[in-house]
Enzyme design. Structure first.
Site, mmCIF file in Angstrom:
data_model
loop_
_atom_site.group_PDB
_atom_site.id
_atom_site.type_symbol
_atom_site.label_atom_id
_atom_site.label_comp_id
_atom_site.label_asym_id
_atom_site.label_seq_id
_atom_site.Cartn_x
_atom_site.Cartn_y
_atom_site.Cartn_z
ATOM 1 N N THR A 246 46.366 44.288 54.484
ATOM 2 C CA THR A 246 45.332 45.249 54.054
ATOM 3 C C THR A 246 43.924 44.682 54.146
ATOM 4 O OG1 THR A 246 45.517 44.542 51.729
ATOM 5 C CG2 THR A 246 46.950 46.355 52.467
ATOM 6 N N CYS B 105 43.011 40.219 45.610
ATOM 7 C CA CYS B 105 43.305 40.744 44.277
ATOM 8 C C CYS B 105 43.406 39.615 43.266
ATOM 9 C CB CYS B 105 44.632 41.513 44.276
ATOM 10 S SG CYS B 105 44.747 42.860 45.452
ATOM 11 N N CYS C 47 47.043 42.303 39.413
ATOM 12 C CA CYS C 47 46.748 43.605 40.029
ATOM 13 C C CYS C 47 47.916 44.572 39.802
ATOM 14 C CB CYS C 47 46.492 43.433 41.523
ATOM 15 S SG CYS C 47 46.024 44.986 42.344
ATOM 16 N N ARG D 276 38.046 41.645 51.490
ATOM 17 C CA ARG D 276 37.167 42.385 50.592
ATOM 18 C C ARG D 276 37.868 42.583 49.246
ATOM 19 N NH1 ARG D 276 39.438 46.074 54.088
ATOM 20 N NH2 ARG D 276 40.392 47.921 53.128
ATOM 21 N N CYS E 268 39.564 44.087 45.976
ATOM 22 C CA CYS E 268 40.394 45.242 45.637
ATOM 23 C C CYS E 268 39.617 46.179 44.720
ATOM 24 C CB CYS E 268 41.666 44.761 44.943
ATOM 25 S SG CYS E 268 42.731 46.071 44.322
ATOM 26 N N CYS F 299 41.886 46.441 41.009
ATOM 27 C CA CYS F 299 41.922 45.391 39.978
ATOM 28 C C CYS F 299 40.606 44.652 39.820
ATOM 29 C CB CYS F 299 43.043 44.391 40.270
ATOM 30 S SG CYS F 299 42.738 43.291 41.684
ATOM 31 N N ASP G 52 34.635 13.555 10.316
ATOM 32 C CA ASP G 52 34.163 14.788 9.689
ATOM 33 C C ASP G 52 34.926 15.047 8.390
ATOM 34 O OD1 ASP G 52 32.706 17.562 10.143
ATOM 35 O OD2 ASP G 52 34.768 18.007 9.527
#
Length: 488
Positions: free
Chosen positions: A30, A34, A38, A63, A65, A68, A438
């Site tokens: 695709t 993601c 996702c 690129r 998604c 998500c 402390d």
């Protein structure tokens, strides 16, 4: 982790949100990348490749998604639990140094050559400093597109782009949408007035907010910080101007409302707020380690996900740590408030009662020691630290080498191990800092049956490494001090 293919495939198949930000999944069929969680149907393993950063995915031609939104996942916890050159570089890039000073400025701050830094980042993250900064600019652009009504030209420069064309090309390449198309997809209710931004800061669950916000509210300096309407609010000194932020805990995010005098400061402001609230921590790893101790295990099980309350300004915190030496929380706030009134820069806050920025070391350099209502030895400590910070001999920042900075601080008069460990824990972000002397830690150790002497407790705490700063939060939480209570 991205090199462990089998483990990554298991995380993607189980949609495990704990690994969001640890690695990114690029889908060959695709062309998108993601986050591991996702909600889409996981692709076949042979169609997945894994990358260590969003910038590496973008550089490889993938690129983001649209479902998500991997660019909005929590940051990798690696960069806040390590002190090597790559981790320090990543913290500086998140703080906007590449955009303001370029790659040479980044290299100079780290004491390396430009080529060395580029080679190290490329080897570990699959992308160089310019690509990493570009990915951050793209995320800033998306935030501004979705949360403001700014004209695109103004928005592009506010996000750090040098030209409208670069802005348009980057948004299209990263999100597969033009800026106007991205704005058309935004939920209408997220839009606020220009300069006032309402954001959601993600984190890895679980997150226990009581000690985190309780600590910040209980130690708040009047005029600089306040708790109002269920949110911690404070002023921010930023590279291009100033800001006011309101942060409120929600079940699955931190609600963040930012008002900035210059929108170019947006990515830096977000980065500093995330760092202050320790939102990129990996609570599963931390609690898993601490929970192996039979005496700490009940504390971890009762309130998992405690974070270390940190700071948005390392120098400010160091000075406040000195003001708080051997005095109560209330007395430390009083000392700090006097400094703020006398030397802080005034600002306007239409929404609340904030009035000043905490004074920078340079503004305190001419301070008359006699004006400080504290013992002479502590006055000397305070003015010495002010001078060292103002003249740059001691540098406290996200780029600090923890061991080197500790040594510099310990060399100053009046700065002992307790103060330096507290500064290391809350200002430098060292997850293994352990102020063993402390009083609150010693009291909790006694009540839990842990060793009483510092040497014996340090030896026992070796099993908690590298998360001793988080163990401190669980130990402090056994007390009924206001720092452990979420304000109402």
């Amino acid at each position: 982790m991205h090199t462990d293919t089998e483990r990554c495939v298991r995380a993607v198949r189980s949609k495990d949100a704990r690994f969001d930000g640890w690695f990114f999944t690029a889908v060959l069929t695709t062309g998108i990348y993601c986050r591991p969680s996702c909600p889409a149907v996981p692709p076949r393993p042979e169609n997945m490749t894994f990358h260590p950063s969003a910038a590496a995915c973008q550089q490889a031609g993938f690129r983001a998604c649209k479902r998500c939104r991997p660019d909005t996942s929590p940051g990798s916890p690696e960069w806040n639990q390590r002190a090597d050159a790559v981790a320090r570089a990543m913290r500086l890039i998140a703080d906007g140094v590449v955009d303001r000073e370029g790659v040479p400025g980044l290299a100079t701050r780290l004491g390396y050559s430009t080529r060395q830094i580029e080679r190290q980042l490329l080897a570990e993250l699959g992308a160089g400093p310019l690509a990493l900064a570009r990915a951050q600019r793209a995320q800033t652009a998306r935030l501004l597109i979705e949360t403001t009504t700014l004209p695109m030209a103004d928005l592009a420069f506010a996000a750090g782009f040098s030209s409208i064309r670069t802005f348009n090309d980057t948004v299209r390449e990263v999100f597969a949408l033009s800026p106007s198309e991205l704005r058309a997809r935004r939920p209408r209710q997220t839009v606020t007035a220009p300069g006032a931004l309402s954001l959601r800061l993600p984190f890895r669950a679980p997150l226990h907010p009581d000690n985190l916000f309780g600590h910040l509210a209980a130690t708040a300096v009047p005029g600089v910080e306040e708790w109002r309407d269920g949110a911690y609010r404070r002023t921010l000194r930023l590279p291009y101007g100033h800001g006011v932020v309101a942060l409120a805990p929600r079940p699955d995010h931190i609600a963040c409302r930012l008002t900035l005098s210059d929108l170019r400061d947006l990515p830096v402001a977000i980065s500093r707020c995330r760092r202050m609230l320790d939102l990129d921590a990996d609570p599963v790893a931390v609690d898993g380690q601490l929970g192996t101790d039979p005496l700490l295990a009940p504390l971890v099980a009762k309130a998992p996900g405690r974070r270390v309350p940190r700071t948005v300004d390392e120098a400010e915190f160091a000075l406040r740590a000195v003001l708080g030496q051997q005095v109560s929380t209330a007395a430390a706030r009083t000392h700090a408030a006097r400094l703020v009134t006398a030397h802080g820069e005034r600002i306007e806050d239409p929404e609340g009662g904030l009035t000043h920025l905490f004074p920078a070391p340079e503004a305190l350099a001419a301070l008359d020691p006699e004006a400080l209502a504290m013992p002479r030895t502590r006055r000397t400590t305070f003015t010495t630290l002010v001078r060292e910070l103002a003249e740059g001999r001691v540098q406290l920042g996200v780029e600090s080498d923890w061991a080197e900075t500790r040594a510099q601080l310990l060399a100053l008069p009046g700065l002992g191990p307790w103060t330096v460990d507290v500064i290391a824990m809350r200002a430098l972000g060292d997850p293994d800092a352990f102020p063993v002397t402390d009083l609150g830690i010693r009291r909790a150790a006694r009540d839990l049956g842990l060793p009483a002497t510092p040497a014996a407790l340090t030896a026992r705490a070796a099993a908690w490494r590298p998360w001793r700063a988080y163990a401190v939060q669980y130990l402090w939480a056994t007390d009924d001090h206001p720092i452990n209570v979420l304000p109402v």
